[in-house]
Design an enzyme around this catalytic site. Structure first.
Site, short mmCIF file in Angstrom:
data_model
loop_
_atom_site.label_atom_id
_atom_site.label_comp_id
_atom_site.label_asym_id
_atom_site.label_seq_id
_atom_site.Cartn_x
_atom_site.Cartn_y
_atom_site.Cartn_z
N CYS A 1 -15.49 0.26 0.94
CA CYS A 1 -15.36 0.16 0.92
C CYS A 1 -14.52 0.50 2.48
O CYS A 1 -13.77 -1.12 3.31
CB CYS A 1 -14.04 0.24 0.68
SG CYS A 1 -13.51 2.03 0.01
N HIS B 1 -7.55 0.26 -6.26
CA HIS B 1 -7.44 -0.53 -5.16
C HIS B 1 -7.95 -1.99 -5.77
O HIS B 1 -9.22 -2.36 -5.59
CB HIS B 1 -8.50 -0.08 -4.05
CG HIS B 1 -8.18 -0.44 -2.54
ND1 HIS B 1 -7.56 -1.20 -2.55
CD2 HIS B 1 -9.28 -0.47 -1.75
CE1 HIS B 1 -7.55 -1.94 -1.11
NE2 HIS B 1 -8.70 -0.74 -0.48
N ARG C 1 -13.16 -9.51 1.61
CA ARG C 1 -10.30 -9.15 1.22
C ARG C 1 -10.21 -9.81 1.35
O ARG C 1 -9.09 -10.58 0.99
CB ARG C 1 -10.48 -7.67 2.28
CG ARG C 1 -11.18 -6.60 2.03
CD ARG C 1 -11.01 -6.11 1.02
NE ARG C 1 -10.16 -5.89 0.52
CZ ARG C 1 -9.29 -4.34 1.41
NH1 ARG C 1 -9.98 -3.55 1.58
NH2 ARG C 1 -7.78 -4.48 1.02
N ASP D 1 -17.37 5.79 -1.30
CA ASP D 1 -16.30 6.33 -0.82
C ASP D 1 -15.99 7.44 0.09
O ASP D 1 -17.08 8.22 -0.70
CB ASP D 1 -14.69 5.42 -2.03
CG ASP D 1 -14.06 5.74 -1.08
OD1 ASP D 1 -13.97 5.46 0.43
OD2 ASP D 1 -12.48 6.06 -1.40
N ARG E 1 1.14 -0.94 0.08
CA ARG E 1 0.34 -0.24 0.11
C ARG E 1 0.77 1.25 0.16
O ARG E 1 1.53 1.56 0.85
CB ARG E 1 -0.87 -0.05 0.82
CG ARG E 1 -1.94 1.24 1.33
CD ARG E 1 -2.97 1.08 2.03
NE ARG E 1 -4.26 0.47 1.93
CZ ARG E 1 -5.24 0.45 2.41
NH1 ARG E 1 -4.86 1.41 3.80
NH2 ARG E 1 -5.70 -0.25 1.75
N GLN F 1 -10.30 -4.60 -3.12
CA GLN F 1 -11.08 -4.44 -2.27
C GLN F 1 -12.19 -4.76 -3.80
O GLN F 1 -13.03 -5.04 -3.60
CB GLN F 1 -10.88 -2.96 -2.42
CG GLN F 1 -12.50 -2.29 -1.66
CD GLN F 1 -12.56 -2.24 -0.48
OE1 GLN F 1 -11.85 -2.74 -0.14
NE2 GLN F 1 -13.66 -2.86 -0.39
N1 CP Z 1 -11.15 -0.94 2.60
C1 CP Z 1 -9.51 -0.21 3.65
O1 CP Z 1 -8.41 -1.37 1.73
O2 CP Z 1 -10.25 -0.07 3.97
P1 CP Z 1 -8.32 0.18 5.22
O3 CP Z 1 -8.53 1.44 4.14
O4 CP Z 1 -8.91 -0.19 6.53
O5 CP Z 1 -7.02 -1.23 4.82
#
Ligand code: CP
Length: 322
Positions: free
Chosen positions: A271, A132, A299, A231, A105, A135
């Site tokens: 998400c 992403h 996830r 989101d 990430r 997700q």
């Molecule tokens: N949706 C998501 O990626 O959650 P986090 O930021 O908690 O990993």
């Protein structure tokens, strides 16, 4: 058996239509049996790197790699030399000598691309500023489970409302196009997706039978949709600007009135983390059409399926998909 082709998951169209289906079918199997396959038995290590905060991604990859028989080596920016400016290429070559995959990430998409360039093991984008994709796999698994299976995904109309210039909007465009869905993305002027991403999505949708609509009209986007997504209006690092940032988005709030425009049995996904009373009302996210907890759980299953598929151990070996 021949060594499988090295594959990465850096953006949603790194899987084609059939490959996305394989991963989602595998994800459903992992949900039914958490220990369905253990491709990292050994344990083999997978490096899971975070340059941004996370709850779901951190827990799902940490637990997921362990359940796949592997060892999740979780490293935060503050605890690594990457955070002090060590080149991505150098980090990649070191991790590649030890780990059997890298999950990252980070900020720029160019960073995960650079990591992949120097890796001989799969690299997975666990969220960048642009995409992403993990997700989206979880979200589509959730639709499949609530709407007649993976083979019915191409019949779905999905609507994403809010900041349509963010990574989630981009990923719905590409991932939905790969799935052959009718994808609608709605946001205010100034917060619409990049033209190159829309063009890529349209090109893919033309091959898969899907369609792509980008609009500023939230109600038109929601009209008759099977699944409504939103989101946060404020991405990581922008929290201080909430009042200013949120102003253009109020017409895109997912509330009861908006959900009433979708199909009566439409589902709602987010998400997370969610800001109740902002991009979604509590009546929706905590209401009967919301499937956000299935989505969050998926996830784990979707990423285990993706990692298994990327190792090649679910490609060219039908027994792993039986
Ligand atoms: N949706 C998501 O990626 O959650 P986090 O930021 O908690 O990993």
């Amino acid at each position: 058996m021949a060594t499988p082709e090295l594959r990465h998951m850096l953006r949603d169209d790194d899987l084609n239509h059939d490959e996305q289906k394989q991963v989602l079918e595998l994800a459903i199997k992992f949900r039914a049996n958490r220990f369905y396959k253990q491709p990292f038995a050994g344990p083999q290590a997978v490096a899971v790197l975070f340059d941004k905060p996370s709850t779901r991604t951190r827990s799902s990859f940490s637990i997921g790699v362990a359940e796949l028989g592997g060892y999740p080596l979780v490293i935060d920016k503050s605890g690594s030399q990457l955070g002090r400016g060590e080149p991505v290429a150098d980090t990649a070559r070191v991790l590649d000598r030890m780990a059997y995959g890298v999950v990252w990430r980070t900020f720029g998409q160019d960073r995960v691309e650079e990591m992949a360039k120097y890796s001989t093991h799969p690299v997975v984008n666990a969220l960048t500023d642009d995409f992403h994709p993990c997700q989206i796999l979880a979200d589509f698994q959730t639709i499949a489970e609530h709407r007649g299976g993976v083979d019915n995904l191409h019949n779905q109309t999905i609507a994403y409302l809010g900041d349509a210039a963010n990574n989630m909007a981009n990923s719905y465009l590409l991932g939905g196009a790969v799935a052959g869905m009718d994808v609608r993305v709605a946001g205010p002027q100034g917060f619409l997706p990049r033209p190159d991403i829309v063009e890529d999505a349209k090109r893919i949708a033309a091959e898969t039978g899907g369609s792509i609509t980008v609009t500023t009209d939230a109600k038109a986007a929601a009209d008759g949709a099977d699944c409504v997504f939103t989101d946060t209006w404020v991405s990581m690092g922008e929290e201080a600007e909430y009042a200013i940032r949120s102003k253009p988005f109020w017409d895109y709030q997912v509330n009861d009135e908006l959900m009433a425009l979708a199909k009566p049995d439409a589902i709602f996904q987010h998400c997370l983390p969610a800001y109740r009373g902002k991009e979604v009302t509590s009546s929706v996210i905590d209401g009967p059409q919301s499937v956000v907890w299935d989505e969050a759980e998926n996830r784990l299953h979707a990423q285990k399926a993706l990692l298994t598929w990327l190792t090649g151990k679910a490609r060219g070996d039908d027994s792993l998909l039986a």
